[in-house]
Write a protein that holds these residues in place. Structure first.
Motif, PDB file in Angstrom:
ATOM      1  N   LEU A 269       0.842  -1.212   0.000  1.00 49.19           N
ATOM      2  CA  LEU A 269       0.000   0.000   0.000  1.00 49.19           C
ATOM      3  C   LEU A 269       0.871   1.254   0.000  1.00 49.19           C
ATOM      4  CD1 LEU A 269      -2.757  -1.048   2.581  1.00 49.19           C
ATOM      5  CD2 LEU A 269      -2.988  -0.897   0.083  1.00 49.19           C
TER       6      LEU A 269
ATOM      7  N   PHE B 195      -4.575   4.029   3.936  1.00 47.47           N
ATOM      8  CA  PHE B 195      -5.173   3.094   2.984  1.00 47.47           C
ATOM      9  C   PHE B 195      -5.739   1.855   3.679  1.00 47.47           C
ATOM     10  CE2 PHE B 195      -2.046   4.993  -0.282  1.00 47.47           C
ATOM     11  CZ  PHE B 195      -2.930   6.025  -0.572  1.00 47.47           C
TER      12      PHE B 195
ATOM     13  N   PHE C  92      -4.441  -2.914  -2.728  1.00 52.39           N
ATOM     14  CA  PHE C  92      -5.711  -2.493  -2.141  1.00 52.39           C
ATOM     15  C   PHE C  92      -6.818  -3.471  -2.544  1.00 52.39           C
ATOM     16  CE2 PHE C  92      -9.581  -0.029  -1.766  1.00 52.39           C
ATOM     17  CZ  PHE C  92      -9.378   0.760  -0.649  1.00 52.39           C
TER      18      PHE C  92
ATOM     19  N   ARG D 184       0.096  -0.205  -5.744  1.00 54.08           N
ATOM     20  CA  ARG D 184      -0.713   0.152  -4.560  1.00 54.08           C
ATOM     21  C   ARG D 184      -2.173  -0.201  -4.790  1.00 54.08           C
ATOM     22  NH1 ARG D 184       2.340   5.108  -4.826  1.00 54.08           N
ATOM     23  NH2 ARG D 184       0.491   6.204  -5.515  1.00 54.08           N
TER      24      ARG D 184
END
Length: 182
Positions: free
Chosen positions: A42, A82, A54, A50
């Motif tokens: 992340l 995140f 996620f 990233r």
């Protein structure tokens, strides 16, 4: 064990395309070490990596919420922010108390993510925080708070609206038109 070593090697030093291909296959893992490594992505330099990390975490149907919640205290702002959004997208209401703590984070990006996560989770217990952060020093935090207030139908006093409208931001003004006034 050899498979785990290969996964770790690719995630640590693989090419962007290799990392993305691998992350696409890891959404079903329940191996805590691999989940931790996905969470570390992340904060990858590449936005596509990233994003794939996620997605992999959100789509993972295993019980990984404790690992995610533990990472809300990471030293890394991207991982804190995140991870809060991952938990929200997984509808992990049990994470609300820990996400509330992030609403006072020193980093505005983390505060904005926390408020967005709390709004998504319909965390009415955070009503006072939403109202307080309407006057945050960061515009994105203020917008996230206002959006949560609108979504949760929380009323705002006219005096508070007067303070907010001083911002002269078109997006804030548009959001204010949707606010329930008291």
């Amino acid at each position: 064990m050899q498979n785990l070593e290969k996964i770790l090697r690719i995630l640590d030093s693989g090419k962007i395309e290799e990392k993305i291909r691998l992350l696409e296959t890891l959404e079903h893992t329940n191996n805590p070490e691999i989940v931790e490594q996905i969470i570390l992505r992340l904060d990858d330099d590449d936005i596509k990596v990233r994003g794939e990390a996620f997605s992999s975490l959100v789509l993972n149907e295993n019980e990984i919420s404790n690992i995610l919640i533990k990472n809300l205290t990471s030293a890394n702002k991207n991982i804190r922010g995140f991870t809060a959004l991952v938990l929200a997208n997984r509808n992990e209401a049990n994470a609300i108390p820990e996400i509330i703590r992030l609403a006072k984070d020193e980093r505005s990006m983390v505060r904005a993510c926390a408020i967005g996560a709390l709004g998504h989770l319909k965390a009415k217990v955070a009503k006072e925080i939403f109202l307080e952060l309407l006057l945050d020093s960061n515009l994105e935090v203020r917008k996230s708070s206002l959006k949560a207030i609108i979504d949760l139908e929380i009323s705002i006093s006219n005096s508070k609206i007067g303070e907010i409208i001083k911002e002269k931001d078109p997006e804030i003004e548009k959001l204010l038109s949707q606010v329930k006034k008291i």
